[in-house]
Design an enzyme around this catalytic site. Structure first.
Site, PDB file in Angstrom:
ATOM      1  N   TRP A 127       0.864  -1.179   0.000  1.00  0.00           N
ATOM      2  CA  TRP A 127       0.000   0.000   0.000  1.00  0.00           C
ATOM      3  C   TRP A 127       0.907   1.237   0.000  1.00  0.00           C
ATOM      4  O   TRP A 127       1.789   1.343   0.884  1.00  0.00           O
ATOM      5  CB  TRP A 127      -0.857  -0.052   1.272  1.00  0.00           C
ATOM      6  CG  TRP A 127      -1.818   1.077   1.451  1.00  0.00           C
ATOM      7  CD1 TRP A 127      -2.646   1.629   0.521  1.00  0.00           C
ATOM      8  CD2 TRP A 127      -2.055   1.785   2.678  1.00  0.00           C
ATOM      9  NE1 TRP A 127      -3.404   2.628   1.089  1.00  0.00           N
ATOM     10  CE2 TRP A 127      -3.058   2.743   2.408  1.00  0.00           C
ATOM     11  CE3 TRP A 127      -1.539   1.691   3.965  1.00  0.00           C
ATOM     12  CZ2 TRP A 127      -3.534   3.606   3.377  1.00  0.00           C
ATOM     13  CZ3 TRP A 127      -2.009   2.543   4.932  1.00  0.00           C
ATOM     14  CH2 TRP A 127      -3.003   3.494   4.638  1.00  0.00           C
ATOM     15  N   ASP A 207      -0.699  -5.563   9.749  1.00  0.00           N
ATOM     16  CA  ASP A 207      -1.712  -4.597   9.305  1.00  0.00           C
ATOM     17  C   ASP A 207      -2.877  -5.388   8.720  1.00  0.00           C
ATOM     18  O   ASP A 207      -2.716  -6.044   7.688  1.00  0.00           O
ATOM     19  CB  ASP A 207      -1.096  -3.664   8.247  1.00  0.00           C
ATOM     20  CG  ASP A 207      -2.083  -2.596   7.775  1.00  0.00           C
ATOM     21  OD1 ASP A 207      -3.182  -2.485   8.365  1.00  0.00           O
ATOM     22  OD2 ASP A 207      -1.739  -1.868   6.821  1.00  0.00           O
ATOM     23  N   ALA A 209      -6.534  -4.827   7.380  1.00  0.00           N
ATOM     24  CA  ALA A 209      -7.478  -3.763   7.007  1.00  0.00           C
ATOM     25  C   ALA A 209      -8.673  -4.277   6.219  1.00  0.00           C
ATOM     26  O   ALA A 209      -9.545  -3.493   5.861  1.00  0.00           O
ATOM     27  CB  ALA A 209      -6.737  -2.698   6.176  1.00  0.00           C
ATOM     28  N   LYS A 242     -13.330  -0.786   5.580  1.00  0.00           N
ATOM     29  CA  LYS A 242     -13.895  -1.603   4.504  1.00  0.00           C
ATOM     30  C   LYS A 242     -14.935  -2.584   5.030  1.00  0.00           C
ATOM     31  O   LYS A 242     -16.016  -2.705   4.483  1.00  0.00           O
ATOM     32  CB  LYS A 242     -12.789  -2.401   3.801  1.00  0.00           C
ATOM     33  CG  LYS A 242     -11.509  -1.637   3.523  1.00  0.00           C
ATOM     34  CD  LYS A 242     -11.729  -0.515   2.531  1.00  0.00           C
ATOM     35  CE  LYS A 242     -10.448   0.096   2.017  1.00  0.00           C
ATOM     36  NZ  LYS A 242      -9.655   0.901   2.897  1.00  0.00           N
TER      37      LYS A 242
HETATM   38  C1  LMR Z   1      -6.790   2.061  -0.898  1.00  0.00           C
HETATM   39  O1  LMR Z   1      -5.683   1.522  -0.855  1.00  0.00           O
HETATM   40  O2  LMR Z   1      -7.360   2.353  -1.956  1.00  0.00           O
HETATM   41  C2  LMR Z   1      -7.505   2.372   0.375  1.00  0.00           C
HETATM   42  O3  LMR Z   1      -6.869   1.758   1.443  1.00  0.00           O
HETATM   43  C3  LMR Z   1      -7.732   3.812   0.559  1.00  0.00           C
HETATM   44  C4  LMR Z   1      -6.505   4.554   0.967  1.00  0.00           C
HETATM   45  O4  LMR Z   1      -6.556   5.227   2.002  1.00  0.00           O
HETATM   46  O5  LMR Z   1      -5.477   4.493   0.269  1.00  0.00           O
END
Ligand code: LMR
Length: 391
Positions: A127, A207, A209, A242
């Site tokens: 991410w 993590d 999520a 989410k």
């Molecule tokens: C994403 O990766 O699209 C989501 O987790 C939103 C974000 O905050 O980046």
């Protein structure tokens, strides 16, 4: 003095939201930022959350301050879902509410740094905000390849990294539904990871999520629970954005597990101090709604059903893509084995731009797609467009 600042580019992922909104083409497809969508392209508030919010509005008699730890009723109500039956591990786990999963990761990295962590190993791609947070907190990112070319996890790389990690280092792992690749570790691989972490000097930061969006709520917790049963201490960042659909309400939690319950207080006091200096206390509304939901058996049942429907719809999209086999040069079959909202397609920058310009299909510059932006009605267009830009 402020004119010394160099302009920063907007966050590329969040910038897509506006670009997509400004596109007038009726058949546009949004595969950008990670929000769940129905077959109709909507991101509705969960009905269970609506019910909990109605109860909250009716019952809440004060908006006076809580402490930096936020709503501990919310924090504790989540724990059996994440950690299983012995949710506190005999008092060894405690947590605090954070502004979303981002707040939880930020706090985890900040407290690790305060404890002497100077570098964090992280499988890439990851991410994008992980690297941004590490850089902002001034902790070095040590990247390793997370994936093999065939769309599977590079388990040898992660085990190697864990075995060689040094004191003063941490390893950041995604608990499930890896963002951006969708490539998760199997249970057997989690067993190996947990065993390696047990022998490692590195601190584990997990993590999680997207619990419930991969193989199921319990199934998606396997890795976290396995690691926690093997290591003396760990930090666990959690997001409800989410799996409760709370996105803009910013609902998250950070948990810490220590070797013995008496070692928790010093860590928690540091977390409280860091939170106080960052956001003082987390926004209340979303966490309070989740607390009320989880304390009510009917609302909880409704939430579980809504979550399961989301999961099954994404599995259906994945199966449909995998069934198509190839779209031009893109092999879609690995997507059927991957989990959660995201997968990465091997596309060049030019191909991603052509998808946007010529076909009104929006995705991150990394080739990450949000699976939930697809449904049976727009998959044929998506596959034809992929074939057109890659042939
Ligand atoms: C994403 O990766 O699209 C989501 O987790 C939103 C974000 O905050 O980046």
């Amino acid at each position: 003095m402020l004119d010394r600042l160099k302009p920063q580019s907007p966050d590329a992922l969040l910038a897509l939201i506006k670009l997509y909104a400004d596109d007038g083409r009726a058949d546009k497809i949004d595969l950008g930022v990670g929000v769940y969508r129905t077959n109709e392209g909507a991101t509705p508030v969960f009905r269970a959350i609506k019910a909990a919010e109605a109860k909250l509005v009716a019952e809440q008699d004060s908006k006076s301050y809580l402490g930096p730890e936020g709503d501990l009723g919310f924090v504790h109500a989540l724990m059996p879902y994440i950690f299983g039956k012995d949710a506190t591990k005999q008092g060894r786990i405690e947590g605090m509410q954070t502004p979303g999963g981002t707040g939880a990761v930020r706090l985890a990295v900040a407290v690790a740094q305060k404890a002497g962590v100077t570098a964090i190993h992280m499988g890439v791609p990851s991410w994008p905000n992980h690297a941004q947070i590490l850089s902002d907190v001034n902790v070095e990112t040590k990247a390793f390849d997370h994936t093999n070319a065939d769309g599977t996890a590079n388990i040898d790389a992660v085990l190697e990294v864990i075995r060689h990690a040094q004191n003063g280092e941490a390893v950041l792992l995604h608990g499930c539904c890896h963002n951006p690749t969708g490539i998760d570790y199997s249970n057997e691989q989690w067993d190996q990871i947990a065993a390696a972490l047990a022998d490692s000097k590195a601190l584990a930061i997990l993590d999680i999520a997207y619990q419930g969006l991969g193989n199921g709520l319990e199934e998606d917790a396997y890795g976290v629970r396995k690691v926690l049963s093997s290591v003396p201490e760990a930090l666990i960042a959690y997001s409800c954005d989410k799996n409760f659909g709370m996105y803009r309400d910013r609902v998250g939690a950070l948990y810490v597990m220590m070797e013995t319950p008496d070692k928790l207080d010093p860590v928690l006091s540091n977390l409280n101090a860091l939170a106080r200096a960052s956001w003082s206390m987390p926004p209340d509304h979303g966490g309070a709604a989740v607390r009320l939901l989880l304390r009510d058996p009917d609302m909880t049942q409704q939430w579980l059903e809504e979550l399961e429907n989301m999961r099954l719809r994404m599995r259906e999209v994945r199966a449909e893509l995998a069934k198509a086999g190839h779209a031009g040069t893109v092999d879609l079959r690995p997507l059927g084995r991957q989990n959660g909202l995201f997968s990465v397609l091997p596309l060049s920058k030019e191909q991603i731009q052509a998808l946007r310009d010529d076909h009104a299909i929006y995705m991150a510059g990394s080739g990450r797609i949000n699976i939930a932006g697809l449904y049976l009605g727009n998959i044929p267009k998506f596959i034809d467009a992929l074939a057109a830009v890659t042939s």
